[in-house]
Design a protein around this motif. Structure first.
Motif: not given
Lengths: 94, 94, 94, 94, 94, 94, 94, 94, 94, 94
Positions: F2-4, F60-62, F65, F68-69, F74, F79, F81-83
């Motif tokens: 999860k990410f906020a 994943s982070n990838e 991204h 969002l990209w 965009f 933007i 981000i909070t992991p």
């Protein structure tokens, strides 16, 4: 009633030279009339910045707002206000 | 040579009443001596804050530092300095 | 003359329970007396914070400072002030 | 349910005079209708700034957003919101 | 009515181990009761920080404040609140 | 995982009405496809702001991204981000 | 999955010398075990600061949090996290 | 000698598509040549941002400035630099 | 290789007078040795603050860190570093 | 009397190449004349930034302002000033 007022000026770079000169002349005249009447007590340039620090002595918040809102440069200013009171160490109190 | 100086004070809450009173009395005396000599030109309380805004008129940066460093409350202050110059709209120039 | 005042409170965690209760009782009494006299026009809790937002209606900067400096909780507060004026869209003007 | 809302306005300097006047007239009308209905409880000018501090009294977050999003000046505003609750010292509780 | 709430925790390092454990147990119990009742809708740990991000679903600002003020860890928290509304792209609306 | 994610939108005021409407329609479609697939778990409007708070659940982070990209908005977003990780008080763990 | 993590350390000045040495020895051992396992990919000292910048390569947010929360120095650290993804200019992609 | 460098990119929205593509191609070529020579040791995308975090290994401050100043995207970047040193816990020292 | 370094000092108020004097004497001796060796090129007091601005001329980041970490006052300082390069307008280049 | 001055430059991207070159040539000439006269004592480039850090040695605040206000690049600069005094550890005092 005293207020410290810092004004930071940012005139749009695309403003025509004549328009800018007129604006600055009106600003100076406006400021000097209020200095003469005693409400704009002091004005100093902040060194190296297009900004001034001023002390106002006015009858109310309403009057201070009226003065600042009426500044010819108002649309190009960021303004920060600190209400002031007498300091107990001020020798004027002694 | 003018400088605007804002001083925010935070006296440690554990300081004994007597020590605090002595400190504040020394601060007042120190400030008033400099006001009388003309170097500490103005002092105002910032409304609702344990802080003051002052105008100094001194001969050099060295002198301003000497004055501020010597303040009895210096170890309990956060100080912010704005060097000032004459403003071209100042009526004192006219 | 109106001012918006935000007060953030941070009572030292080592303060004894009884001292704290006395302090808070005095703060409440002080606030309510000023609310009754009409100078402390409104007070709201900021949700989720040990803070309030208040509207004061006072005769001068000096009076506002006198009120705030006298708050029993003053030594434990960070205070932020916004001077207010009448808004041209206010229906009270119509 | 009360909210403090601060709105900072920055109308693009290239907007035509007529378009700007129309926009401001619509803003005023919009604000006054909500003041009359009781949802926009208070509005004050922040002294020396193109900004206001307002108190809203609405039924829900949804309603507050609907009101703010609908402001004719919304695209030119930065808005900051503080949710409010009753303060235990409020004399209205006594 | 939804609110995002970020809570940053800073427990005093001098707190005794037993007192700290009791406090954390009470906090967990308090949080879980509200999660079960549906008002504390979600809680996540912010990675690498002694902090959480939570979503609350409550009937009013008053109720949100009552919940947060009642947190056993409240005196050791810094809390930041974002009022939320339905987003027009939310598929739950479709 | 999860990410906020908080997204603040600032569409250039000179963008033509039709281009803007197309852009917003594509943004909505893009967002809703990801909501349906489960990666864009929640989206809320931040009250009074052209901003949203969203929760993503991605591999994943990838992947985050990439999502969002690819947002049509965009280029007009800031933007943050909070992991997120599981919170030990979460009742889903019980 | 990569993350940049900046850790700023502030060990309480009243901590006894022996306790501090033990703590730092445990921190070093903990860090080096994770460096050897490959999850703590790089660690550099930030020049002139009691701080480090590290790159982690972990399987999930949960694992990153578990590592950071377990740091012996965690209670004395402020931690800031930047999730990383592959950069399209990275020659490793070619 | 290592430096962490964060570069935030903001390409003017009015730049023509072809000019932008040429600029980005030159940036990539420039970066990859320095990656191959070993001075630009690592480059990662910051998730959800038009930004990268890079590690440089250069002989001097002069050389780092020469590299950064020569970036085709330099006029559109905000750059933040952290000088790095060996960390005493680095296993490469053992 | 030049670096500008600003050091802000905050000596704990509870430190005994003798310990403080010893610390300051060692700091002065340490600084002056490096000034004589040429690595600590300049040191100025920031007016009205317990802070200095210094210029260092060292062979590497590692050496700068070694010097700063070894400052007797290091545990009581906040340090900010700006790496410097030759300026193309410097007359020393002509 | 010494002052540290940091100047951050942002030349509008729409400025024509020739106008920009003329401006930069005038800036260089202006700076070098003051370096030769001894008032602009040092100038360094801040690595990776369109900025410089300079040391001025002037007779008064008025003179410093006159110099900075006259910079050909002044309308495109953000300037930050730190008044300096002799440091008691300076070996020049010994």
């Amino acid at each position: 009633m005293k207020f410290a007022v810092r004004m930071d000026v940012a005139i749009p770079q695309e403003m025509a030279e004549q328009a800018k000169n007129d604006l600055l002349a009106r600003e100076k005249e406006y400021s000097q009339a209020l200095q003469r009447s005693g409400e704009w007590q002091s004005i100093w340039r902040c060194v190296g910045e297009y900004a001034n620090l001023s002390i106002f002595d006015v009858g109310s918040n309403e009057r201070l707002h009226e003065i600042l809102w009426g500044l010819p440069l108002f649309p190009h200013m960021r303004i920060e206000i600190t209400p002031l009171a007498t300091h107990p160490s001020d020798i004027a109190l002694a």
